[in-house]
Every structure is written in C-alpha cells, then in structure tokens.
Design a protein around this motif. Structure first.
Motif: not given
Lengths: 588, 166
Positions: A330-336, A338-344, A346-353
C-alpha cells in the motif's frame, strides 16, 4: 523408541502423531486428500488406508492418518486390497465431480487429477454430472474463487478456517448425498466474514477453492504500449517461486525474478522490500510516539490485510490500536505514482500501471480498499500471487532456473535485511525493534538478530519477547494465525495484556506460508526453509536496519521530509472503517 | 438448501435460551430445539446470532448442524404440523394416495411444505412406530389412524372449519 514394520522392513518411530507420518518419514508415499500435517486428522477421504497386522494376528484396513503408531505392527501400504479401496474411492469421487480438467484452475496441481492418473482410472461407471447438477460458482470477491462442483468434501478448508483463523466461515451443510461445503446459508464469501487469507485454498486438494487469477490483466498491461508498467515484488516471493521451477524451498531467487520480469516486458522493477523499510521507519516512529507521548497501546501492526479485515469485521471498537501505516504494498504504489515521474522521463501519474507480486490472496482484496484510492483510481492496479507470476513466467517460455540474476531499478529498489524478513512471522517486529531502538536512543541495537522473535513452525505461533531499550522495557507479542491474535485481543479486553506491540500475520508462520505461495501445506518444513532463506539474506546484506537504507534516506530528504511528517502521512498512512455495523452479524 | 421467508427475531428471547444453556457449544442441539419451539422453525438471524455468541462456533457451523438433522426446519412451519408416515408398513398400506390427497387439498405441490396462510405444513417421516395403525398421519401430536384419501380430507376440513369459527 519403538519399532514397527512397513512393507516388511523395520522402522523406528518416536512421537509421530499418526501412522501416516511414520510411513511418510520412511520415504513411502501414501495418497491423501483431507490430510494436512498442520491440521487435526479427519479421516474423511479414505485414500490413506493401509493394511495393519497386529502381533495377535488380527488384520485391519484403516486410514493411517487416524491411527496411532503401535509397536511391532506390520503395515502394508500397497496390497491389492488397499489399492482396490483407493480406486473405488477415486471412482466415487470422480462420479460426483465436474471433470472438465483442462479448463480447471487447479489443472496440473490437482491431487484428484494426479491420483486418478497414478491409479489408472480410465473409466467411471457412474453417470456424468449434467448442466442441471452444476452449482453456482462464487467469484464475487477479488481474491478467491469457490467452485462447489469441484469439491470432494474432504473438509480441509473448513478445518483450516477453524484451526488457523478461529472462525470457520466455511462449514458443512446438509447431509448424505446433498452435503456441501459453503459459507452460512450458501452466502458469498464476500458476504460473510472471510478475511481472504486463502489458507482454505492452500489446503484444498482440488479446484474447489482457487486464487482468482489476474494474469491476463497483467499481460494486457504489459502489452499496452500506452501504459508504463511498474512492478513490485514482496519479500517472501523470492524464497518460494523457485519451487515451481525445480529449485529448493528457501533458495533466494530475487535476481532471477528481476530478470524474468524484464523479459516479460515490465518497464521498471522495484522491490516491496524497499517499502517494507519505509513501513518500518513510519511504523517505528509511530510506535515510539505512542510509547513516549501516551498514545493508545498496545499498537497493532497493519501489514497483513487479512488481519486488518479481521479487526474491521470483528473488533471495530479496537481499530485505534492498529498502526495507521499502510502495508508495504500500500505504501509503494502511491510513492511510485506520485514521485516516480520526477525520476524517470515518460512516466506520468496517469500512464503508470502498478503491478504487485504478493505471496498473499488478501492483498488482492487490500488493493481494492476504498481507502487506497487516489484521484478516483486504485493505487495498486493489479495484484498477482507468487503462483500466478510462476505461471506467467512459464507462459512466456522463460527458462527461469538458468536466468542470469539482474538488479532492481532505481530509485525504489534498494533494501535492507530488515525489509526482507518481513516475510516471516516475527520479522516485522524484529525490523521495527531495530529501528525503534535507534529512534529512542540514537544508537543502533548491539545485536541486530532478535532470535526470540523468530520461528514459523506450529509451536511458535505465539511469542512474547521483552526488549530493553536502554532502561525502557517493551514487551512485543508476535503471533501468526488469527486464532492466536484473538487470544491476544481477549487479553487486552480483560486487562491481562502485558505487551505494547502486537505483530499479527494471519497465515501460519507468516507470508512465507501465504495463501498465494506454491503449495506448502503438505510438508510443514517448507515454510521453515523459506523463512531460513529470508534470514540468510538478512544476514548477508550489508545494511540490516531500515533507517540506513540509502534510498529511504534520499526519499525523505527529497520528498517526504521526515518519518511521520505531514507529507508522509498523506502518502503512507491510511484509515480503517467499522465493517461490523450493518454486516450480517450485526443483529442488534 | 437455502432458507427464504423469515420472521423478525427477538434476540432477548434467544439470549435467555443461550443463558439457560450456559452459552455452551456442547448444548447446541438443545439450544436449537428450544429456538425452534419458539418460532416453529430456525430463523437465519437466530442461527447467525447463536453462531456469533457461542465461543468455538460460527454461523456456518450452526447452519451445518441445523441442516444435518431432519428435526430442524429452516422454513416457517404451519400452525398445524402434519406428519405423514411413509415407513414400509404405511407405504404398502397406501400412504401415497393419502399424501397426494393432502397436497391437493392444501394446494401444496411437491417442493412446497407450508401453505401460504401459514396454517398447515406437511412433511413425510420414515416411521412413527405405529405400524398397526397404518397408514398413519399425525397432526400437532394427534394421531389419525388408518387413513385414506377421503378420511384425511374430512380430518383437514374439520380443522379448517374449527379455525374459521375461532
């Protein structure tokens, strides 16, 4: 020590609970459906019948699972008579069985299918079930599927529910040829207080209870080029999945899993062990705060979704004891998201599964909790069990056993030994203790190994450990199975509880023995070997305390300020709801 | 088997029953008998309540016991409970025409056991131990010996008449 004879050879035995165990220890296999070493023998399937000759010459044929071993008896496991009986049992079971094997979820792992093949059942003289005979299938929940047409009434699920979780939601109903196993009055599992732990499914010898598959959803996500698939793998998956590919239980295959997931086509691979570390920094902070500022104690761990649901349905008045921390999944999914687009790029909140690989059937249910939604979407999109990932790897034609190990991706791939032991009963408490000690005293606990908290076998389902945090005494209670958890709750209710932290895992021994793992109910040793695999990795990792994980330190520095901060609460903490009120049991 | 139409249950009454049997698992059958005495059947809510209140039981287990024994009914029984014997002696002496007559008279097709007005319920039993009087029908404890299709209609008519006058 006494001896008895099996198939003409003398064997020693000591404290084996029944004759079947003695026979199996001698290396001879006797077929069973209803027997599970962790459950009380039931003697319903009659497959384990053997011929026993007593010293006085009397010969009996009886089920070996219900017979105590006796000195000097002569046991024959493979006579014409017992083979004939087993064959008849198989024929009668198959007569009442939906025999569409190829499309059955249990195909290939079904004991009925296996024994029918081994005993050469080629013809069944009884009529096949017709369309009208078929009973309704229950797959109205995210985790489990119940197909009564595949049930052989061995009662293993009923006993697992009763003996592990203490409140049998499944039971026998009716009598004779009309007997069925079902929740009360044929209700759906979702309508009764099923916690979706999946232990019923783990002990089911046929396809009557199976895990609801999300393999196709995962393939769809991987194949959809407009989506970025990000996957996370739970601690205990790495020490179990190898069993599906001929590796030993407990062998750590995490590098191979990363490699396999990349071959399948997942875009980024993270590790739930990372968020287990994150859970610890948050949970230890919360615990220390409750301890020092007079918050509600004992605090309950909240990583196990079956346990959380148990609290919500059985003890809604005590929800304040549950840590507000989400589970590592439950913690990792929202972290991914919300925060992953900053690091990678082509990744957006909307296109991540987000796809998670869990040893657990209840995690599928957890992912659908309304509290774990963000912007109208579920934070974790798809949950697959260890077994499902194994199938996906096979379907992709990957030679898992010979894969070159690879690494997880940045920035949520690093983990410590504390994260990895989350998969065994006692691991969460041990990891929390390592970090809580540091938070309270500013120094690290002298010995990271808190061995008294460990142990996943039947005799260690409840452990009490006293810790001395530089003068502050803290008692930690570690339990697995909800039956043991209920005992701890009753202690709190009647005022005799002496502990401040309660760790609960609903499956016996913890996640290593989870409902989503490859079958481990026939040999009690398997879960111990898996746990040993986790503790070995813990020992060998350079960092063994969650708060020292460099990815965690950076995450707080750049995004979440500090453990327990407002931002951390927004992403990493959750709420619980009273699910007793209005339930079928809320009668007045 | 699933139960359908249900009356509302007064849980304080069930509490009294449970208390008199000390909330003991081993007294389950006696508890269910007592509840059936009150409601003339076992309402689902009552079974759920019992399964929740007694330690070591669950609603599913209580339901299992209730459906195992023929003495328990999950459907409301009628004010008049008709037990029609279809043991060997009664059967050879013609219990089936009697059964058909009762079904026709009370408009109870096969599969329906209680009349819509809740006045009569019908069940067949295996032997009442009164084979000398075969075929036998028992209505609320009163024995009706050597029944025929016509005789049972007369018996039912007199009950219906009595009810109308009351």
């Amino acid at each position: 020590m006494s001896t008895l004879f099996i198939n003409g050879k003398e064997y020693e035995y000591t404290d084996e609970p029944n004759l079947l165990e003695v026979i199996r220890k001698a290396g001879i296999d006797v077929p069973t459906f209803c027997y599970s070493p962790e459950l009380k023998p039931f003697g319903s399937c009659r497959m384990c019948v053997v011929e026993v000759e007593y010293p006085n010459g009397r010969v009996v044929v009886n089920s070996s699972c219900t017979m105590p071993p006796e000195p000097n008896v002569k046991v024959s496991t493979n006579t014409a008579r017992v083979r004939r009986i087993r064959k008849t049992v198989l024929e009668l079971l198959l007569a009442n069985h939906d025999r569409e094997c190829t499309t059955c979820d249990k195909s290939g792992q079904c004991d009925l299918q296996r024994y029918a093949e081994e005993y050469g059942i080629k013809e069944i003289k009884y009529a096949k079930l017709t369309e009208e005979d078929m009973k309704a299938i229950d797959d109205w929940n995210p985790s489990l599927k119940r197909d009564p047409n595949k049930c052989i009434l061995c009662g293993a699920c009923v006993r697992a529910c009763q003996e592990f979780q203490g409140h049998a939601v499944l039971g026998f109903a009716n009598r004779g040829s009309k007997t069925v196993v079902q929740p009360m009055n044929g209700k759906l599992l979702a309508e009764v207080d099923c916690v979706f732990c999946g232990q019923c499914q783990a002990v089911c010898p046929t396809g009557a209870l199976t895990v609801k598959s999300n393999v196709e959803d995962a393939w769809d996500a991987v194949n959809d080029k407009s989506k970025k698939t990000v996957v996370q793998i739970a601690p205990s998956v790495r020490v179990a999945i190898g069993e599906m590919f001929g590796l030993k239980p407990g062998e750590n295959t995490i590098g191979k899993i990363y490699a396999a997931l990349r071959k399948i086509g997942f875009d980024l691979i993270f590790d739930t062990n990372f968020s287990a570390d994150l859970t610890i920094t948050e949970e230890a902070t919360e615990f220390v705060e409750r301890l020092t500022k007079g918050g509600l104690l004992p605090m309950f761990t909240s990583c196990c979704p079956a346990w959380v649901r148990y609290m919500e349905t059985q003890h809604p008045d005590m929800l304040g004891h549950l840590s507000t921390c989400k589970s590592p999944q439950g913690m990792l999914s929202p972290v991914i998201k919300e925060l992953l687009p900053k690091y990678h790029e082509g990744y957006t909140k909307e296109n991540i599964t987000v796809v998670s690989i869990m040893p657990c059937t209840a995690k599928k249910y957890e992912a659908r909790r309304s509290q774990l939604r963000r912007d109208g979407k579920f934070e974790t999109d798809i949950v697959m069990t260890t077994k499902e990932l194994g199938r996906m790897i096979k379907e992709a034609g990957i030679d898992f056993k010979n894969l070159e190990p690879e690494h997880a991706d940045s920035p949520f791939g690093e983990y410590t030994g504390a994260g990895t032991i989350f998969g065994a009963s006692g691991g969460v408490a041990e990891a929390a203790a390592r970090t809580a000690y540091y938070y309270v005293t500013g120094e690290n606990i002298a010995d990271a190994d808190i061995k008294q908290m460990r142990g996943v076998d039947k005799s260690t389902r409840s452990k009490s450990v006293e810790l001395d945090i530089k003068g502050t005494k803290v008692v930690v209670r570690v339990v697995s199975t909800l039956k043991e958890a209920e005992k701890a709750i009753q202690e709190i209710k009647n005022g005799t509880a002496n502990f401040q932290l309660l760790e609960v895992m609903a499956c016996p021994g913890g996640c290593v023995n989870g409902g989503g793992q490859p079958a481990s109910c026939k040999d009690a040793k398997i879960k111990e070997e898996r746990a040993e695999g986790l503790y070995t990795e813990d020992r060998e990792l350079p960092i063994r305390r969650s708060h020292e994980n460099p990815d965690i330190i950076r995450l707080y520095k750049e995004d979440l300020e500090k453990p327990g901060s407002h931002k951390a609460h927004e992403l990493l903490h959750t709420t619980y709801s009273d699910m007793y009120t209005g339930s079928y049991k809320d009668l007045k | 088997m699933t139960a359908t139409s249900q009356t509302s249950v007064d849980f304080s009454k069930i509490d009294e029953v449970l208390k008199s049997y000390e909330y003991k698992k081993s007294n389950l059958i006696a508890i269910l008998q007592k509840i059936q005495e009150i409601y003339r059947y076992l309402p689902l809510d009552a079974m759920t309540y019992v399964g929740t209140k007694i330690e070591g039981l669950s609603p599913a287990t209580v339901y299992g016991v209730a459906t195992f024994y023929a003495q328990f009914s999950l459907d409301p029984k009628g004010k008049y409970e008709i037990k029609l014997c279809d043991g060997t002696a009664c059967h050879v002496r013609g219990s089936m025409p009697v059964l058909d007559a009762v079904r026709a008279k009370l408009n109870l097709p096969v599969g329906k056991s209680t009349t819509d007005d809740g006045m009569f319920s019908l069940e067949t039993v295996s032997c009442l131990g009164a084979c000398g009087l075969a075929p036998v029908v028992v209505i609320n404890g009163d024995v009706y010996p050597k029944m025929t299709a016509d005789a049972v209609k007369v018996a039912l008519d007199s009950i219906i008449k009595q009810e109308k006058e009351a």
